[in-house]
Scaffold this motif. Structure first.
Motif, mmCIF file in Angstrom:
data_model
loop_
_atom_site.group_PDB
_atom_site.id
_atom_site.type_symbol
_atom_site.label_atom_id
_atom_site.label_comp_id
_atom_site.label_asym_id
_atom_site.label_seq_id
_atom_site.Cartn_x
_atom_site.Cartn_y
_atom_site.Cartn_z
ATOM 1 N N GLY A 127 0.795 -1.217 0.000
ATOM 2 C CA GLY A 127 0.000 0.000 0.000
ATOM 3 C C GLY A 127 0.830 1.269 0.000
ATOM 4 O O GLY A 127 0.347 2.338 -0.383
ATOM 5 N N ILE A 128 2.099 1.167 0.392
ATOM 6 C CA ILE A 128 2.963 2.347 0.395
ATOM 7 C C ILE A 128 3.149 2.888 -1.014
ATOM 8 O O ILE A 128 3.409 4.076 -1.211
ATOM 9 N N THR A 129 2.973 2.037 -2.037
ATOM 10 C CA THR A 129 3.145 2.480 -3.423
ATOM 11 C C THR A 129 1.978 3.339 -3.907
ATOM 12 O O THR A 129 2.056 3.945 -4.977
ATOM 13 N N LEU A 130 0.908 3.401 -3.132
ATOM 14 C CA LEU A 130 -0.257 4.209 -3.501
ATOM 15 C C LEU A 130 -0.088 5.675 -3.123
ATOM 16 O O LEU A 130 -0.872 6.513 -3.563
ATOM 17 N N LEU A 131 0.930 5.971 -2.324
ATOM 18 C CA LEU A 131 0.996 7.257 -1.651
ATOM 19 C C LEU A 131 2.075 8.179 -2.203
ATOM 20 O O LEU A 131 3.109 7.732 -2.699
ATOM 21 N N ASP A 132 1.808 9.477 -2.042
ATOM 22 C CA ASP A 132 2.808 10.500 -2.338
ATOM 23 C C ASP A 132 3.527 10.945 -1.076
ATOM 24 O O ASP A 132 4.714 11.265 -1.104
ATOM 25 N N ALA A 133 2.810 10.991 0.056
ATOM 26 C CA ALA A 133 3.416 11.479 1.292
ATOM 27 C C ALA A 133 2.606 11.052 2.505
ATOM 28 O O ALA A 133 1.393 10.824 2.414
ATOM 29 N N ILE A 134 3.309 10.947 3.646
ATOM 30 C CA ILE A 134 2.684 10.667 4.942
ATOM 31 C C ILE A 134 3.231 11.676 5.939
ATOM 32 O O ILE A 134 4.445 11.876 6.028
ATOM 33 N N GLU A 135 2.344 12.306 6.701
ATOM 34 C CA GLU A 135 2.763 13.261 7.722
ATOM 35 C C GLU A 135 2.163 12.841 9.064
ATOM 36 O O GLU A 135 0.945 12.745 9.206
ATOM 37 N N SER A 136 3.047 12.579 10.053
ATOM 38 C CA SER A 136 2.566 12.141 11.360
ATOM 39 C C SER A 136 3.662 12.284 12.406
ATOM 40 O O SER A 136 4.850 12.255 12.077
#
Length: 215
Positions: free
Chosen positions: A170-179
Motif C-alpha cells: 500500500g505504500i506504493t499508492l501514496l505521495d506522502a505521509i505526515e505524522s
C-alpha cells in the motif's frame, strides 16, 4: 539496626497487560514492546452516532473497547484502539469486499486523507483512564484504475480502513505521509501507547530492567 522487611527483596510484579482487539496488525505492533500480553475481543458496536465526526468516533470507540475489556480484567492494564479514515469530513471505514475497496481508492486518488488513530489505556483497580488521538495525513497518488485493481488483487486489504495497507504494498499508492508517530497509520501509535502505559504504572523499560511496575 532496623531489619529490612523480607518483602523488600521480593521482585515487583508488573500488572497484566491486555490488548482489547483481535486485530493482527495491532497485535504485531504491541509485540514490539516485548511485553507479555493477552488479547480479548471487545465486542462493541462500532456504528457512528448522529453528528459524530471521524475524530470523535475514533476516540469514543478506542475508549469503549478498553472499557468493555477492563470490566472483565479489573486488575490489568487494558489497551483499546480504533482507526477511522476521514475524507471531506466523512468517515471511511473498512471496505469489507472488493467493490467497496475499489470505490474507496477511486474516491481517494489524488486526494488528502486523514487517518485518525486513537488509543485508550485503562487500569480499573487504580481508576486510571486516558485516551489520545494521533492524526496521520496521507496524500494519495493519482492512481489509475489498473493500478487500483492490481494493488487490490495482490494485497486484498479489505480489513483495513481506507483500503490502504501502508506497511506493505500500500505504500506504493501514496505521495506522502505526515505524522508524529509512524506506527499510528498501521493501527496502534506506539509512542503514545508507551507514554500512557507509563502513566498507568507499566513502564516498558523498567520491566525489562527487572524493576516491574513503577506504580
Amino acid at each position: 539496626m532496623v531489619p529490612t522487611p523480607a518483602s523488600a527483596f521480593l521482585p515487583i510484579v508488573p500488572p497484566a497487560l491486555v490488548l482489547a482487539s483481535t486485530s493482527i496488525y495491532r497485535r504485531e505492533l504491541l509485540s514490539r514492546l516485548r511485553l507479555p500480553f493477552d488479547v480479548a475481543s471487545p465486542d462493541v458496536d462500532e456504528s457512528t452516532q448522529p453528528g459524530e465526526t471521524p475524530a470523535a468516533l475514533s476516540e469514543r470507540l478506542a475508549l469503549a473497547k478498553a472499557r468493555a475489556v477492563s470490566a472483565r480484567w479489573p486488575h490489568a492494564v487494558v489497551i483499546g484502539s480504533d482507526q477511522v479514515a476521514e475524507l471531506d469530513g466523512a468517515a471511511v471505514g473498512k471496505p469489507g469486499h472488493h467493490a467497496n475497496a475499489v470505490a474507496q481508492l477511486r474516491a481517494m486518488r489524488g486526494r488528502t486523507v486523514v487517518f485518525h488513530t486513537s488509543v485508550a489505556v485503562l487500569r480499573h483497580d487504580t481508576a486510571f483512564e486516558a485516551v489520545r488521538r494521533v492524526p496521520v495525513t496521507v496524500r494519495f497518488r493519482a492512481l489509475s484504475d489498473v493500478e487500483i485493481e492490481t494493488y487490490l488483487r495482490l494485497e486484498q486489504p479489505y480489513d483495513c480502513a481506507g483500503s490502504a495497507k501502508c506497511e506493505t504494498l500500500g505504500i506504493t499508492l501514496l505521495d506522502a505521509i505526515e505524522s508524529d508517530d509512524p506506527t499510528a497509520l498501521i493501527g496502534l501509535p506506539l509512542i503514545v501507547t508507551s507514554a500512557l502505559l507509563r502513566q498507568a504504572g507499566l513502564d516498558t523499560l523498567a520491566v525489562h530492567a527487572g524493576h516491574g511496575s513503577v506504580a
